[in-house]
Design a protein around this motif. Structure first.
Motif, PDB file in Angstrom:
ATOM      1  N   PRO A 182       0.777  -1.190   0.022  1.00  0.00           N
ATOM      2  CA  PRO A 182      -0.060   0.145  -0.254  1.00  0.00           C
ATOM      3  C   PRO A 182       0.706   1.348  -0.063  1.00  0.00           C
ATOM      4  N   ILE A 183       2.203   1.175   0.512  1.00  0.00           N
ATOM      5  CA  ILE A 183       2.736   2.454   0.341  1.00  0.00           C
ATOM      6  C   ILE A 183       3.038   3.065  -0.997  1.00  0.00           C
ATOM      7  N   VAL A 234      -5.978   8.932   3.575  1.00  0.00           N
ATOM      8  CA  VAL A 234      -4.693   8.555   3.852  1.00  0.00           C
ATOM      9  C   VAL A 234      -4.571   7.704   5.084  1.00  0.00           C
ATOM     10  N   LEU A 235      -5.163   7.745   6.129  1.00  0.00           N
ATOM     11  CA  LEU A 235      -5.191   6.934   7.316  1.00  0.00           C
ATOM     12  C   LEU A 235      -5.581   5.606   7.157  1.00  0.00           C
ATOM     13  N   ARG A 265      -3.341   2.220   7.434  1.00  0.00           N
ATOM     14  CA  ARG A 265      -3.912   0.899   8.278  1.00  0.00           C
ATOM     15  C   ARG A 265      -3.757  -0.341   7.336  1.00  0.00           C
ATOM     16  N   LEU A 266      -3.771  -0.385   6.032  1.00  0.00           N
ATOM     17  CA  LEU A 266      -3.513  -1.537   5.317  1.00  0.00           C
ATOM     18  C   LEU A 266      -2.217  -2.062   5.639  1.00  0.00           C
ATOM     19  N   SER A 267      -1.252  -1.230   5.771  1.00  0.00           N
ATOM     20  CA  SER A 267       0.134  -1.718   5.760  1.00  0.00           C
ATOM     21  C   SER A 267       0.336  -2.596   7.061  1.00  0.00           C
TER      22      SER A 267
END
Length: 64
Positions: free
Chosen positions: A4-5, A55-56, A60-62
């Motif tokens: 996700p980054i 963005v948050l 959170r996915l990472s």
């Protein structure tokens, strides 16, 4: 799953490009904003909240 980054970097690049365009067109956008500052401030506030929220969510996915 993809990282996700990479999507976060793309999001931040697009936000930066949009902010640069908005800064460039500030002399055009300022009189438009001044016509109804209350409503436009509300719209910009909701836009800012949505940007921060998304963005948050990507951050959170990472963790997974």
């Amino acid at each position: 799953m993809t990282k996700p980054i990479t999507y976060l970097i793309r999001m931040l690049f697009f936000l930066g490009a949009t902010a640069a365009l908005g800064t460039y067109l500030l002399h055009v956008l300022r009189p438009i904003f001044d016509n109804n500052p209350g409503l436009n401030a509300l719209i910009l506030g909701v836009l800012g909240f949505g940007i921060v929220w998304n963005v948050l969510q990507v951050l959170r996915l990472s963790q997974e």
